[in-house]
Design a protein around this motif. Structure first.
Motif, PDB file in Angstrom:
ATOM      1  N   PHE A   1       4.819   9.128   9.349  1.00  0.00           N
ATOM      2  CA  PHE A   1       3.554   9.680   8.882  1.00  0.00           C
ATOM      3  C   PHE A   1       2.627   9.870  10.081  1.00  0.00           C
ATOM      4  O   PHE A   1       2.638   9.083  11.033  1.00  0.00           O
ATOM      5  N   HIS A   2       1.820  10.926   9.996  1.00  0.00           N
ATOM      6  CA  HIS A   2       0.924  11.288  11.094  1.00  0.00           C
ATOM      7  C   HIS A   2      -0.439  10.639  10.861  1.00  0.00           C
ATOM      8  O   HIS A   2      -1.172  11.025   9.947  1.00  0.00           O
ATOM      9  N   LEU A   3      -0.759   9.642  11.676  1.00  0.00           N
ATOM     10  CA  LEU A   3      -2.057   8.961  11.608  1.00  0.00           C
ATOM     11  C   LEU A   3      -2.688   8.991  12.997  1.00  0.00           C
ATOM     12  O   LEU A   3      -2.674   7.988  13.728  1.00  0.00           O
ATOM     13  N   PRO A   4      -3.214  10.123  13.424  1.00  0.00           N
ATOM     14  CA  PRO A   4      -3.718  10.247  14.802  1.00  0.00           C
ATOM     15  C   PRO A   4      -4.717   9.160  15.171  1.00  0.00           C
ATOM     16  O   PRO A   4      -5.748   8.987  14.516  1.00  0.00           O
ATOM     17  N   GLY A   5      -4.379   8.411  16.210  1.00  0.00           N
ATOM     18  CA  GLY A   5      -5.268   7.382  16.710  1.00  0.00           C
ATOM     19  C   GLY A   5      -5.372   6.130  15.863  1.00  0.00           C
ATOM     20  O   GLY A   5      -6.116   5.203  16.207  1.00  0.00           O
ATOM     21  N   GLU A   6      -4.602   6.066  14.763  1.00  0.00           N
ATOM     22  CA  GLU A   6      -4.738   4.948  13.826  1.00  0.00           C
ATOM     23  C   GLU A   6      -3.448   4.166  13.599  1.00  0.00           C
ATOM     24  O   GLU A   6      -3.466   3.109  12.967  1.00  0.00           O
ATOM     25  N   ALA A   7      -2.328   4.671  14.105  1.00  0.00           N
ATOM     26  CA  ALA A   7      -1.040   4.079  13.753  1.00  0.00           C
ATOM     27  C   ALA A   7      -0.918   2.622  14.198  1.00  0.00           C
ATOM     28  O   ALA A   7      -0.457   1.761  13.443  1.00  0.00           O
ATOM     29  N   THR A   8      -1.335   2.329  15.419  1.00  0.00           N
ATOM     30  CA  THR A   8      -1.204   0.964  15.934  1.00  0.00           C
ATOM     31  C   THR A   8      -2.081  -0.008  15.162  1.00  0.00           C
ATOM     32  O   THR A   8      -1.668  -1.133  14.849  1.00  0.00           O
ATOM     33  N   ARG A   9      -3.297   0.404  14.821  1.00  0.00           N
ATOM     34  CA  ARG A   9      -4.203  -0.463  14.051  1.00  0.00           C
ATOM     35  C   ARG A   9      -3.598  -0.799  12.693  1.00  0.00           C
ATOM     36  O   ARG A   9      -3.595  -1.966  12.272  1.00  0.00           O
ATOM     37  N   VAL A  10      -3.062   0.213  12.005  1.00  0.00           N
ATOM     38  CA  VAL A  10      -2.460  -0.022  10.693  1.00  0.00           C
ATOM     39  C   VAL A  10      -1.222  -0.909  10.830  1.00  0.00           C
ATOM     40  O   VAL A  10      -1.019  -1.848  10.046  1.00  0.00           O
ATOM     41  N   GLN A  11      -0.408  -0.623  11.829  1.00  0.00           N
ATOM     42  CA  GLN A  11       0.793  -1.436  12.053  1.00  0.00           C
ATOM     43  C   GLN A  11       0.438  -2.911  12.222  1.00  0.00           C
ATOM     44  O   GLN A  11       1.070  -3.802  11.617  1.00  0.00           O
ATOM     45  N   ARG A  12      -0.563  -3.203  13.056  1.00  0.00           N
ATOM     46  CA  ARG A  12      -0.927  -4.588  13.332  1.00  0.00           C
ATOM     47  C   ARG A  12      -1.506  -5.274  12.102  1.00  0.00           C
ATOM     48  O   ARG A  12      -1.204  -6.457  11.839  1.00  0.00           O
ATOM     49  N   ARG A  13      -2.305  -4.581  11.337  1.00  0.00           N
ATOM     50  CA  ARG A  13      -2.888  -5.200  10.148  1.00  0.00           C
ATOM     51  C   ARG A  13      -1.830  -5.469   9.089  1.00  0.00           C
ATOM     52  O   ARG A  13      -1.874  -6.501   8.415  1.00  0.00           O
ATOM     53  N   VAL A  14      -0.882  -4.552   8.933  1.00  0.00           N
ATOM     54  CA  VAL A  14       0.207  -4.781   7.973  1.00  0.00           C
ATOM     55  C   VAL A  14       1.021  -6.004   8.385  1.00  0.00           C
ATOM     56  O   VAL A  14       1.416  -6.823   7.549  1.00  0.00           O
ATOM     57  N   ALA A  15       1.260  -6.151   9.679  1.00  0.00           N
ATOM     58  CA  ALA A  15       2.006  -7.315  10.170  1.00  0.00           C
ATOM     59  C   ALA A  15       1.211  -8.601   9.947  1.00  0.00           C
ATOM     60  O   ALA A  15       1.765  -9.616   9.489  1.00  0.00           O
ATOM     61  N   ASP A  16      -0.088  -8.576  10.243  1.00  0.00           N
ATOM     62  CA  ASP A  16      -0.913  -9.775  10.123  1.00  0.00           C
ATOM     63  C   ASP A  16      -1.152 -10.179   8.669  1.00  0.00           C
ATOM     64  O   ASP A  16      -1.127 -11.364   8.328  1.00  0.00           O
ATOM     65  N   GLU A  17      -1.385  -9.200   7.808  1.00  0.00           N
ATOM     66  CA  GLU A  17      -1.812  -9.489   6.448  1.00  0.00           C
ATOM     67  C   GLU A  17      -0.668  -9.564   5.450  1.00  0.00           C
ATOM     68  O   GLU A  17      -0.803 -10.228   4.406  1.00  0.00           O
ATOM     69  N   ALA A  18       0.456  -8.886   5.727  1.00  0.00           N
ATOM     70  CA  ALA A  18       1.565  -8.878   4.768  1.00  0.00           C
ATOM     71  C   ALA A  18       2.878  -9.351   5.360  1.00  0.00           C
ATOM     72  O   ALA A  18       3.880  -9.409   4.648  1.00  0.00           O
ATOM     73  N   ASP A  19       2.887  -9.678   6.653  1.00  0.00           N
ATOM     74  CA  ASP A  19       4.105 -10.121   7.337  1.00  0.00           C
ATOM     75  C   ASP A  19       5.228  -9.088   7.204  1.00  0.00           C
ATOM     76  O   ASP A  19       6.384  -9.427   6.972  1.00  0.00           O
TER      77      ASP A  19
END
Length: 354
Positions: free
Chosen positions: A295-313
């Motif tokens: 999915f194309h999330l310009p400038g946002e992919a890393t932030r979403v990736q890290r939050r998904v890892a932190d909040e949902a493992d």
């Protein structure tokens, strides 16, 4: 949960096979018998009559070894690309002192057949034809599945050998292996075995071409693997072979038709959920692979990736290279190609986006 496009989650039965005591790969015939069984099972999954070999080394070994085994200094190689790994083949060619001609298309588009045909015709007309062409079936960094047939038609017309990176498609979607001279796979993608093994289906004419070369390496060289009846070129990875054997058994017991359907269902669910969240597919639906969705999330992919890892493992992947922060990737391949697991991953992304 790891939901990445490789290395994929390894099933319990495969982990258990890897943890078991193994026969000595240099001395005990039981290991050679297992290796032969693994090659036979892979031939079923490749759906090929070509020889199949399994060297010890992660999948990139296969890409480099294919070039090192087939390209002599001065050989001209047509590198067809619309992605990072397609571009990378040209580097391997140059490191083997070959002459790479890169025919590129944008990363979100299919191969440019007209440009490919022109390059082949111009080379023939100049009396300096290509000996080899490289292709990528699934460009993992963007989730792009390339149609092989039309390009293989052109290569056959011009009598050019073909090397195809099918690392992230093999075992998840059909691959036209018998039309390919060297078709490359790896243990850690759709097979859901641990990383560490390259797989390759090699045609008779590719073997013949390798026999004419003078490779400078043992390790990045397929030729010593053609006949291992007298022993392996070097000590094999016994536990990895055992794990791959168990992983292949799982696929064959399920049946390939069922495996491919499972991947299609998981991919479709991922894209449906993405559309509901307003996520833009990269590339378009027609060119997206059954094994990985981007999915194309310009400038946002890393932030979403890290939050998904932190909040949902849950571990997702971003893009590579210049697109690292613009692409969010879901690896519904192998053991993770299940609708329920897709929903778990997408639920986590939905929570972050809200």
């Amino acid at each position: 949960m790891r939901f990445t496009p490789g290395p994929t989650t390894v099933p319990p039965a495969v982990r258990e096979a890897m943890a078991a005591e193994q026969p000595n790969p240099d001395l005990e015939p039981e290991f050679a018998e297992r290796y032969d069984d693994v090659c036979a099972k892979l031939a079923e999954i490749y759906d090929t009559s070509h020889d199949v070999v399994v060297p010890g080394g992660e999948g990139i070994l296969g890409l480099e070894a294919a070039i090192a085994s087939l390209v002599a200094p001065g050989d001209r190689v047509l590198c067809v690309s619309n992605g990072l790994y397609g571009d990378g083949f040209a580097d391997f060619v140059n490191s083997s002192d070959g002459e790479a001609e890169l025919v590129s298309a944008p990363y979100d588009e299919g191969y440019d057949l007209e440009t490919i045909a022109t390059a082949l015709e111009d080379a023939d007309d100049a009396g300096d034809p290509f000996t080899l062409a490289t292709l990528v079936h699934c460009e993992t960094p963007t989730g792009t599945l390339n149609e092989m047939g039309p390009v293989l038609d052109l290569l056959e017309e011009h009598d050019v050998l073909s090397v195809v990176d099918a690392v992230s498609s093999l075992g998840g979607t059909p691959v036209p292996t018998d039309r390919i001279d060297v078709c490359l796979g790896a243990s850690q993608k759709c097979f859901s075995a641990p990383p560490g093994l390259t797989t390759a289906a090699i045609s008779d004419r590719a073997w013949a071409a390798m026999e004419e070369r003078d490779p400078s390496s043992l390790y990045t060289n397929f030729l010593p693997w053609r006949d291992v009846s007298g022993g392996f070129p070097y000590t094999h990875l016994d536990a990895n072979v055992a794990a791959l054997d168990a992983a292949l058994d799982r696929l064959l017991e399920e049946s390939l038709d069922s495996v491919f359907e499972r991947h299609e269902d998981a991919a479709e669910r991922c894209r449906e959920r993405g559309a509901e969240l307003g996520l833009e597919l990269y590339p378009d639906h027609e060119r997206s692979s059954p094994t990985v969705t981007a999915f194309h999330l310009p400038g946002e992919a890393t932030r979403v990736q890290r939050r998904v890892a932190d909040e949902a493992d849950i571990v997702l992947a971003t893009g590579l290279g210049e697109m690292e922060d613009d692409i969010l990737r879901f690896g519904h391949m192998g053991y993770n190609a299940e609708v329920e697991k897709v929903d778990r991953a997408m639920d986590a992304v939905e929570a972050v986006l809200e």
